[in-house]
Write a protein that holds these residues in place. Sequence first.
Motif, PDB file in Angstrom:
ATOM      1  N   MET A   1      -8.778   2.870  -2.018  1.00 36.13           N
ATOM      2  CA  MET A   1      -8.551   3.536  -0.653  1.00 36.13           C
ATOM      3  C   MET A   1      -6.946   3.605  -0.730  1.00 36.13           C
ATOM      4  O   MET A   1      -6.305   2.622  -1.094  1.00 36.13           O
ATOM      5  N   ASP A   2      -6.313   4.886  -0.375  1.00 37.02           N
ATOM      6  CA  ASP A   2      -4.905   5.054  -0.403  1.00 37.02           C
ATOM      7  C   ASP A   2      -4.283   4.354   0.670  1.00 37.02           C
ATOM      8  O   ASP A   2      -4.880   4.188   1.952  1.00 37.02           O
ATOM      9  N   VAL A   3      -3.352   3.538   0.654  1.00 37.74           N
ATOM     10  CA  VAL A   3      -2.667   2.625   1.928  1.00 37.74           C
ATOM     11  C   VAL A   3      -1.699   3.648   2.462  1.00 37.74           C
ATOM     12  O   VAL A   3      -0.794   4.528   1.650  1.00 37.74           O
ATOM     13  N   HIS A   4      -1.821   3.797   3.701  1.00 32.25           N
ATOM     14  CA  HIS A   4      -1.020   4.615   4.648  1.00 32.25           C
ATOM     15  C   HIS A   4       0.586   3.947   4.819  1.00 32.25           C
ATOM     16  O   HIS A   4       0.559   2.853   5.365  1.00 32.25           O
ATOM     17  N   VAL A   5       1.540   4.336   4.215  1.00 32.48           N
ATOM     18  CA  VAL A   5       2.888   3.930   4.489  1.00 32.48           C
ATOM     19  C   VAL A   5       3.846   4.861   4.726  1.00 32.48           C
ATOM     20  O   VAL A   5       3.893   6.273   4.270  1.00 32.48           O
ATOM     21  N   THR A   6       4.650   4.868   5.911  1.00 34.71           N
ATOM     22  CA  THR A   6       5.583   5.834   6.792  1.00 34.71           C
ATOM     23  C   THR A   6       6.932   5.501   6.269  1.00 34.71           C
ATOM     24  O   THR A   6       7.164   4.183   6.509  1.00 34.71           O
ATOM     25  N   LEU A   7       7.568   6.360   5.892  1.00 35.60           N
ATOM     26  CA  LEU A   7       8.983   6.059   5.418  1.00 35.60           C
ATOM     27  C   LEU A   7       9.962   6.936   6.092  1.00 35.60           C
ATOM     28  O   LEU A   7      11.220   7.220   5.984  1.00 35.60           O
ATOM     29  N   THR A   8       9.641   7.248   7.551  1.00 33.67           N
ATOM     30  CA  THR A   8      10.293   8.252   8.041  1.00 33.67           C
ATOM     31  C   THR A   8      11.466   7.512   8.942  1.00 33.67           C
ATOM     32  O   THR A   8      11.323   6.219   9.221  1.00 33.67           O
ATOM     33  N   GLY A   9      12.882   8.143   9.049  1.00 30.22           N
ATOM     34  CA  GLY A   9      13.897   7.499   9.588  1.00 30.22           C
ATOM     35  C   GLY A   9      14.720   6.787   8.608  1.00 30.22           C
ATOM     36  O   GLY A   9      14.773   6.891   7.453  1.00 30.22           O
ATOM     37  N   ARG A  10      15.539   6.018   9.196  1.00 29.14           N
ATOM     38  CA  ARG A  10      16.643   5.330   8.244  1.00 29.14           C
ATOM     39  C   ARG A  10      16.347   3.861   8.023  1.00 29.14           C
ATOM     40  O   ARG A  10      15.669   3.365   8.848  1.00 29.14           O
ATOM     41  N   GLY A  11      16.915   3.144   7.093  1.00 29.16           N
ATOM     42  CA  GLY A  11      16.915   1.855   6.639  1.00 29.16           C
ATOM     43  C   GLY A  11      16.569   1.462   5.458  1.00 29.16           C
ATOM     44  O   GLY A  11      16.145   2.620   4.455  1.00 29.16           O
ATOM     45  N   ASP A  12      16.272   0.120   5.144  1.00 32.06           N
ATOM     46  CA  ASP A  12      15.838  -0.276   3.724  1.00 32.06           C
ATOM     47  C   ASP A  12      14.545   0.279   3.541  1.00 32.06           C
ATOM     48  O   ASP A  12      13.638  -0.178   4.089  1.00 32.06           O
ATOM     49  N   LEU A  13      14.240   1.003   2.470  1.00 34.41           N
ATOM     50  CA  LEU A  13      12.869   1.402   2.269  1.00 34.41           C
ATOM     51  C   LEU A  13      12.112   0.305   1.726  1.00 34.41           C
ATOM     52  O   LEU A  13      10.875   0.238   1.953  1.00 34.41           O
ATOM     53  N   ALA A  14      12.433  -0.508   0.986  1.00 30.63           N
ATOM     54  CA  ALA A  14      11.640  -1.601   0.322  1.00 30.63           C
ATOM     55  C   ALA A  14      11.237  -2.421   1.592  1.00 30.63           C
ATOM     56  O   ALA A  14      10.267  -2.991   1.549  1.00 30.63           O
ATOM     57  N   ALA A  15      12.164  -2.611   2.394  1.00 27.40           N
ATOM     58  CA  ALA A  15      11.774  -3.575   3.791  1.00 27.40           C
ATOM     59  C   ALA A  15      10.584  -2.726   4.491  1.00 27.40           C
ATOM     60  O   ALA A  15       9.781  -3.799   4.904  1.00 27.40           O
ATOM     61  N   ARG A  16      10.728  -1.693   4.382  1.00 27.56           N
ATOM     62  CA  ARG A  16       9.752  -0.973   5.401  1.00 27.56           C
ATOM     63  C   ARG A  16       8.262  -0.958   4.573  1.00 27.56           C
ATOM     64  O   ARG A  16       7.505  -0.997   5.262  1.00 27.56           O
ATOM     65  N   ILE A  17       8.406  -0.764   3.251  1.00 24.65           N
ATOM     66  CA  ILE A  17       7.290  -0.831   2.891  1.00 24.65           C
ATOM     67  C   ILE A  17       6.588  -2.176   2.660  1.00 24.65           C
ATOM     68  O   ILE A  17       5.561  -2.621   2.841  1.00 24.65           O
ATOM     69  N   TYR A  18       7.405  -3.298   2.671  1.00 23.36           N
ATOM     70  CA  TYR A  18       6.899  -4.746   2.423  1.00 23.36           C
ATOM     71  C   TYR A  18       6.239  -4.929   4.122  1.00 23.36           C
ATOM     72  O   TYR A  18       5.185  -5.424   4.291  1.00 23.36           O
ATOM     73  N   ARG A  19       6.991  -4.518   5.160  1.00 28.17           N
ATOM     74  CA  ARG A  19       6.439  -4.635   6.563  1.00 28.17           C
ATOM     75  C   ARG A  19       5.130  -4.000   6.637  1.00 28.17           C
ATOM     76  O   ARG A  19       4.462  -4.692   7.354  1.00 28.17           O
ATOM     77  N   GLN A  20       4.997  -2.769   6.136  1.00 33.08           N
ATOM     78  CA  GLN A  20       3.717  -2.283   6.539  1.00 33.08           C
ATOM     79  C   GLN A  20       2.575  -2.652   5.824  1.00 33.08           C
ATOM     80  O   GLN A  20       1.260  -2.827   6.154  1.00 33.08           O
ATOM     81  N   LEU A  21       2.797  -3.150   4.633  1.00 31.99           N
ATOM     82  CA  LEU A  21       1.779  -3.837   3.788  1.00 31.99           C
ATOM     83  C   LEU A  21       1.552  -5.098   4.248  1.00 31.99           C
ATOM     84  O   LEU A  21       0.190  -5.542   4.452  1.00 31.99           O
ATOM     85  N   ARG A  22       2.425  -5.769   4.758  1.00 32.39           N
ATOM     86  CA  ARG A  22       2.069  -7.160   5.075  1.00 32.39           C
ATOM     87  C   ARG A  22       1.275  -7.074   6.558  1.00 32.39           C
ATOM     88  O   ARG A  22       0.353  -7.804   6.726  1.00 32.39           O
ATOM     89  N   GLU A  23       1.653  -6.251   7.291  1.00 33.44           N
ATOM     90  CA  GLU A  23       0.752  -5.986   8.518  1.00 33.44           C
ATOM     91  C   GLU A  23      -0.596  -5.441   8.185  1.00 33.44           C
ATOM     92  O   GLU A  23      -1.506  -6.069   8.841  1.00 33.44           O
ATOM     93  N   ALA A  24      -0.793  -4.544   7.248  1.00 30.68           N
ATOM     94  CA  ALA A  24      -2.028  -4.317   6.877  1.00 30.68           C
ATOM     95  C   ALA A  24      -2.886  -5.620   6.454  1.00 30.68           C
ATOM     96  O   ALA A  24      -4.139  -5.563   6.581  1.00 30.68           O
ATOM     97  N   VAL A  25      -2.359  -6.372   5.527  1.00 28.42           N
ATOM     98  CA  VAL A  25      -2.854  -7.503   5.283  1.00 28.42           C
ATOM     99  C   VAL A  25      -3.300  -8.345   6.317  1.00 28.42           C
ATOM    100  O   VAL A  25      -4.678  -8.853   6.559  1.00 28.42           O
ATOM    101  N   LEU A  26      -2.455  -8.852   7.332  1.00 27.72           N
ATOM    102  CA  LEU A  26      -2.705  -9.725   8.274  1.00 27.72           C
ATOM    103  C   LEU A  26      -3.552  -9.110   9.418  1.00 27.72           C
ATOM    104  O   LEU A  26      -4.338  -9.533   9.977  1.00 27.72           O
ATOM    105  N   ASP A  27      -3.874  -7.620   9.671  1.00 26.37           N
ATOM    106  CA  ASP A  27      -4.721  -7.236  10.596  1.00 26.37           C
ATOM    107  C   ASP A  27      -6.046  -6.966  10.004  1.00 26.37           C
ATOM    108  O   ASP A  27      -6.907  -6.502  10.489  1.00 26.37           O
ATOM    109  N   GLY A  28      -6.033  -7.193   8.658  1.00 24.70           N
ATOM    110  CA  GLY A  28      -7.435  -6.906   7.805  1.00 24.70           C
ATOM    111  C   GLY A  28      -7.811  -5.598   7.458  1.00 24.70           C
ATOM    112  O   GLY A  28      -8.747  -5.371   6.880  1.00 24.70           O
ATOM    113  N   ARG A  29      -6.752  -4.729   7.509  1.00 26.16           N
ATOM    114  CA  ARG A  29      -6.993  -3.275   7.134  1.00 26.16           C
ATOM    115  C   ARG A  29      -7.042  -3.513   5.477  1.00 26.16           C
ATOM    116  O   ARG A  29      -7.908  -2.553   4.721  1.00 26.16           O
ATOM    117  N   LEU A  30      -6.243  -4.368   4.823  1.00 23.48           N
ATOM    118  CA  LEU A  30      -6.238  -4.698   3.449  1.00 23.48           C
ATOM    119  C   LEU A  30      -7.065  -6.096   3.275  1.00 23.48           C
ATOM    120  O   LEU A  30      -6.586  -7.074   3.842  1.00 23.48           O
TER     121      LEU A  30
END
Length: 510
Positions: A1-30
């Motif tokens: 299943m494709d993981v939805h990651v949003t990178l709109t706006g400014r900021g560290d791209l790696a940090a944003r990918i990290y936070r969204q994947l971490r949230e997906a693990v914590l809330d059970g989507r992953l």
Amino acid sequence: MDVHVTLTGRGDLAARIYRQLREAVLDGRLRPGERLPPTRELARRLEVSRNTVSIAYDRLTAEGFLVGRVGAGTFVCDEPPGRTLPRSAPVGGGVRPRAFWRSAAPEPGTGTAAFPEPGAGTAAPPEPGAGVAVPPKPGTGTVAPPLYDFRVGVPDAGLFPLETWRRLLARELRAALVRPAGYADPAGHPGLREAIARYAGVSRSVRAGVADVLVTAGAQQALDLVGRVLIEPGDLVAVEEPGYPPARALLRSLGARVTGVPVDAEGLVVSDLPDAARLVYVTPSHQFPLGTPMSLARRAALLEWAARRGAVVVEDDYDSEFRFEDRPLEPLQSLDRGGHVVYVGSFSKTLLPTLRLGFLVAPASLRPALRAARRLTDWHGEPSAQAALAKFLDEGLMGRHIRRATREYAARRKRIVAALRRDFAGLLDPVPSVAGLHLCARVSTGVRLDAAEVVSHARVAGIAVESLAGYCGETPAQAGLVIGYGAITPERIAPGMRRLAEIVRAAVRD
């Protein structure tokens, strides 16, 4: 299943990918053990460098959320650190349903409002004008069935010819692969409509051709479609009292003013029908829940009343296939000469409720509107299941199944009647009934018995039984028990009825 990651706006791209994947693990989507996309693939989809994705993966791995397996990929750890509450939609405190639905919907996990959750037992009779108490339906499989299962309206799944059905359905699914894709006829599979017209004509004496039949997702949808095309908000609708609570609730949800009409030993008391009623809902073959059939004289009187008032009669013939005594009377639909009856049938009791297959037979004047209502509601049913049922009917398999099931249910009914006469004498009086999957027993005259208390104590003892009061929409509610025999195994009937008799005797008040 494709993981939805949003990178709109400014900021560290790696940090944003990290936070969204971490949230997906914590809330059970992953979920634990789930494979993540390779860094190269995710980087291509997000249009970032592979190194950016690798940084996010490495950080999640170091924190124990992900694990890399050589030659296999990157996976969510079997036991990731910490879990938060699952994601949920906004509370939406400023958005409210209509008043009817606020009273009808139970609080999550309680089943205490108008629609009890499966297995919750029959609700107490509602106040006049409130939501309608709906008896529980079969569970979803997440709750173990009761030890002594006398629930109403639950057929024995073990009698269903599963292997035969699987063969017929597999054949239709294979055929569906070579047919062009597209939407089907809202009236249903033509082969099934033809088979239903023939089956209902032979087994129930219903006068219908293929054009008269509309396939539905059970009897409840059939009633919903009829209500949609006939009832204006504020219209007066008559139902049996006691009667089928989901029908009462559905009609109220459409804005109708619903009134109960008494039922006696001959069925609906036609002389008590209000003159202004636009629609009358009845179960004449096997009155629900009392079980008495409507007499021929009452049937004639009801049809005369409908013709005189220009009203519609909805005839719900929900389980008359299982008949144990006496000859069946002509259905209202076959006696009707003025086109005032809509006949509703269901395969939920004869086969399985989960199949969600039923039908209606309507006068020609209503057919275009009913087809349009079906199209607007959900367009059409599942064609493969409808085609399989057509074969099931045409090949005589339905008749064979009903003969076998009727023998089985007749034996169970006989045991329950004997137990009522032996163990409940002077406490409960069985209501005469010749068909169906349940019996009703009224509290004997002069006996002070709280049926709701009996149901509650029975539930604790592992007995599922229902109170007659739960089927009453008017007050005072009638006192009694409704006992089903579709779901209980024969060997458990006698001990279950003995235990129930003990509970009834203990609940009698001096």
